[in-house]
Enzyme design. Structure first.
Site, short mmCIF file in Angstrom:
data_model
loop_
_atom_site.label_atom_id
_atom_site.label_comp_id
_atom_site.label_asym_id
_atom_site.label_seq_id
_atom_site.Cartn_x
_atom_site.Cartn_y
_atom_site.Cartn_z
N ASP A 98 -7.50 -2.14 4.29
CA ASP A 98 -6.15 -1.70 4.64
C ASP A 98 -5.95 -1.65 6.16
OD1 ASP A 98 -6.22 -1.33 1.93
OD2 ASP A 98 -6.29 0.86 2.03
N CYS A 109 -17.92 13.05 -49.38
CA CYS A 109 -17.21 14.30 -49.62
C CYS A 109 -17.38 14.80 -51.04
CB CYS A 109 -15.73 14.14 -49.27
SG CYS A 109 -14.94 12.74 -50.08
N HIS A 129 0.85 -1.20 0.00
CA HIS A 129 0.00 0.00 0.00
C HIS A 129 0.88 1.24 0.00
CE1 HIS A 129 -3.10 2.91 1.22
NE2 HIS A 129 -3.94 2.04 0.72
#
Length: 797
Positions: free
Chosen positions: A170, A602, A134
């Site tokens: 954590d 076009c 971490h």
């Protein structure tokens, strides 16, 4: 809290003193690596070097056909690799996934960087459990974006923790920690590259070795000092100005590069990047009002100076606008200037960073120059041939993708969008080994002992930006010539039609093109297209699109490094139909000239001039044929006319028709949206169109036939009307009189003239316009010269 940290440090020092013991690192473990990224790849490689056995790697599925770096290394070593999209559904483990994991018999799970939720059935299964890396000094900054929050909150220390996984977030016991000082102007990248990445890899290996030797501590995390911050989102990253300069600096650098700290300037959100604290006296600069700021900022030669509520200063180097365009902050008031801009040190560093990325991509090339030759990269004409073969093999898949992406009817997509693309690559593959220079007699000296010859060389790295009406075919027209000439390319497909370009990238990899030769870069024109125009290492840019954007691109290419440009831009192509024509053919071809590909073409005939004596009959037959057309699902092979490409374009067409009616033109048929779900437009016919009208001058780029009547026999008059436009892409004439046809073709100002046909382009025939329809050619031998440069060599003998 300090006692807890002292305990961890004391245990770590004791363990380090024991490193010289002959027993240390002798025991090896069977490991399962769960994670991804370059960090995971480095941890994996170092663990194997230390003699640990990695019994399996669990990483994420391939993204856009590219495997994660960890997966690539493991597969190369023959390590079993598993790419599970997820480990659990609705909070419950997927038993097949868990069983596949358990079958490997891992003694320890190592999670160097993992974005997936791993069930506790897996976390707790090995003999030694699981350890996780971490990027914070836990328990501070538990949760996501820990490095960012370290900077945002002005921490003096940063670091990382290797901890034992538990069912919290954590919160498991600490195995080891390391910390470093945070410098005043450190960014997330600085911390990561200087300390968190290199030292973190070593620490993960050290942690595994401690576990193997039975020396790994498990120090419970205290609640004292524990914090939790989530991922920052863009909407929450707005700058609050009533703070000291240091706090503003921390906020900006903590959000660099994601999601970006922003504020309002001149009624638009502007994002700040590259912040640093600034000492000394207030520099001279031009004031810039910033919404909510204590005082105006100053645009100086070094960047944008900002002020905190303590009177102290900070400097921001780069600004990004809502359209994605990023500029040096020093040039905020100079954005519209046309003079060349010298690169700042920051821009030079950015260019070097990009070059280092190419080094990683072109692994087969010993030295990377600013431009890289296609053939020297290991490519050959056979790569182009194989690519054409693969496109043909996948033609039905490509046609389906093209239909879904662009709205073209499937039969047209299969025959034209895909078919001509395959033909284009095959044609240019034949040119790869036939590009030649010439020998030139020179006579400036007597006796003449000189030989001069020319060489045609690749330009280098070329950028290609294509439109949404023919996504695959426009890619092929430019890419094939670019590659055959020996260049590498970066291609940006239109933002609304990226799919066939991405499939093309997949097929080019399958064809064996070396890494880095073909690069597909989806994104917006304002961001990606603009960056390509400005990039100093790109030496050629080919663009197909609107005239206003073409002008902007040409300007950016000039200001950046005078890169070579070819532009295929807007059109208002005239089609003249004389009374001595084959009327049946003129009606059929005239309708194709307007309605082919839903008018999103076009070279579509933007204005028809029909001789007076056949005008009414011509219009009647056109309307009769329109009423037979089937409008609907483009995947239905019986459909004649699919939907317009996207909603904004349909709305523009409807507005175009409303303007025609308001100006007095006669709406004979259509002009409305079809009453069914989707962006379907009725084929439309206008008559009585006069030269001054908007629809006589501007391109619709949709299924709108604009007809003007001219007097019998008035050839010169109709030519004057036909040429009375700034566009000059294509044109057409229908007559049985060959003398008249050739005379008119000579007088028409257009890059292409069709006689008694229309839309008949071919891979061998050059294609491009005059005036504000652009310059340069696609297709044919001339297209090669757009992607080559000529070098003259003179030898005296």
């Amino acid at each position: 809290m300090e006692e807890w940290r002292s305990l961890i440090q004391e245990q770590r020092l004791t363990l380090l003193r024991d490193e010289e013991s002959p027993v240390y690192c002798q025991r090896k473990l069977k490991l399962a690596l769960i994670g991804q990224s370059l960090f995971g790849q480095e941890v994996y490689s170092h663990l194997r070097k230390e003699g640990h056995k990695v019994v399996g790697v669990f990483t994420v599925p391939d993204k856009n056909g590219q495997a994660d770096p960890l997966a690539l290394s493991a597969e190369k070593d023959g390590t079993p690799v598993f790419k599970f999209p997820r480990w659990r559904v609705k909070g419950k483990p997927i038993q097949e996934v868990v069983e596949a994991y358990r079958s490997l018999g891992a003694e320890l799970n190592v999670l160097p960087f993992c974005t997936q939720f791993i069930p506790m059935d897996v976390i707790d299964y090995p003999k030694h459990g699981s350890i996780i890396y971490h990027p914070s000094i836990l328990p501070r900054h538990r949760g996501a974006s820990a490095i960012n929050w370290t900077l945002i909150q002005g921490d003096k220390k940063a670091g990382f923790t290797v901890f034992w996984a538990d069912d919290g977030l954590d919160t498991g016991p600490i195995l080891l920690q390391q910390e470093c000082d945070v410098e005043p102007n450190d960014t997330v990248d600085d911390l990561y590259n200087r300390f968190l990445f290199p030292e973190g890899v070593k620490a993960m290996v050290e942690a595994v070795q401690l576990i193997a030797d039975g020396k790994a501590p498990q120090v419970p995390q205290p609640e004292e000092g524990a914090t939790y911050e989530g991922i920052q989102k863009k909407e929450n990253a707005q700058i609050s100005w009533d703070q000291p300069a240091a706090a503003l600096h921390n906020w900006i650098r903590g959000h660099d590069k994601v999601p970006g700290a922003w504020t309002m300037i001149d009624d638009q959100a502007v994002t700040f990047y590259g912040s640093s604290l600034l000492d000394g006296s207030v520099p001279s600069g031009q004031p810039l009002a910033i919404e909510g700021a204590i005082k105006p900022g100053l645009v100086t030669k070094n960047g944008l100076v900002l002020f905190g509520n303590d009177g102290k200063m900070l400097l921001v180097r780069n600004l990004q606008f809502e359209d994605g365009k990023m500029i040096p902050a020093s040039k905020y008031f100079a954005a519209g200037e046309t003079s060349a801009i010298e690169l700042t040190e920051e821009e030079k560093k950015m260019a070097e960073d990009i070059k280092s990325i190419w080094v990683g991509i072109l692994t087969n090339i010993p030295v990377i120059e600013d431009s890289t030759d296609f053939f020297k990269s290991g490519a050959s004409s056979m790569h182009v041939v194989r690519l054409a073969d693969l496109m043909e093999k996948h033609q039905e898949e490509l046609a389906t993708i093209e239909t879904i992406d662009s709205g073209a009817v499937y039969t047209l997509a299969l025959k034209t969008h895909v078919g001509m693309s395959v033909q284009t690559f095959r044609y240019f593959a034949g040119w790869c080994d036939k590009i030649q220079g010439s020998t030139i007699p020179i006579n400036h000296a007597r006796p003449n002992h000189n030989l001069t010859f020319t060489k045609k060389e690749p330009i280098g790295v070329c950028a290609i930006v294509i439109p949404w009406n023919y996504p695959l075919m426009m890619l092929a027209w430019k890419s094939a010539a670019c590659l055959a000439a020996g260049n590498t390319l970066v291609l940006k497909p239109a933002q609304v039609t990226p799919l066939t370009a991405l499939k093309f990238a997949e097929l080019s990899a399958e064809a064996g093109f070396p890494k880095g030769v073909i690069n597909i870069l989806p994104g917006s024109g304002g961001l990606v297209g603009q960056r390509l125009s400005e990039h100093p290492h790109i030496r050629k840019l080919g663009f197909t699109g609107s005239t206003p954007i073409g002008k902007q691109i040409m300007k950016s290419c000039a200001v950046s490094n005078l890169k070579k440009v070819s532009l295929e831009l807007g059109g208002k192509s005239p089609l003249i139909i004389f009374n001595d024509c084959d009327l049946d053919r003129a009606v059929k071809m005239g309708m194709g000239a307007v309605y082919f590909n839903k008018g999103e073409n076009c070279i579509a005939a933007g204005r028809l001039f029909v001789e007076e004596s056949i005008h009414d009959e011509f219009v009647k037959r056109v309307v009769d044929e329109i009423q037979k057309m089937k409008i609907g699902d483009p995947l239905d092979r019986s459909t004649d006319h699919g939907p317009q490409n996207h909603k904004a374009h349909l709305e523009k067409l409807l507005e175009y028709c409303e303007t025609g009616v308001k100006e007095g033109a006669t709406l004979v048929y259509g002009g409305r949206q079809v009453c069914r779900p989707g962006f379907f437009m009725e084929p439309t016919v206008f008559t009585d169109v006069e030269d001054h009208m908007y629809i006589a001058q501007e391109e619709s780029f949709g299924p709108v036939m604009v007809i003007s009547k001219f007097k019998d026999g008035d050839v010169e008059g109709v030519l004057q009307q036909a040429n009375n436009t700034e566009y000059a892409l294509a044109s057409g004439v229908f007559t049985r009189d060959i003398n008249k046809a050739l005379y008119v073709s000579e007088k028409l100002e257009a890059g292409t003239v069709f006689i008694n046909t229309y839309n008949k382009t071919d891979v061998a025939a050059p294609f491009g316009g005059f005036k504000q329809s652009g310059f340069g050619k696609d297709l044919g031998e001339e297209a090669l010269h757009e992607y080559l440069r000529t070098k003259a060599v003179t030898v005296e003998y």
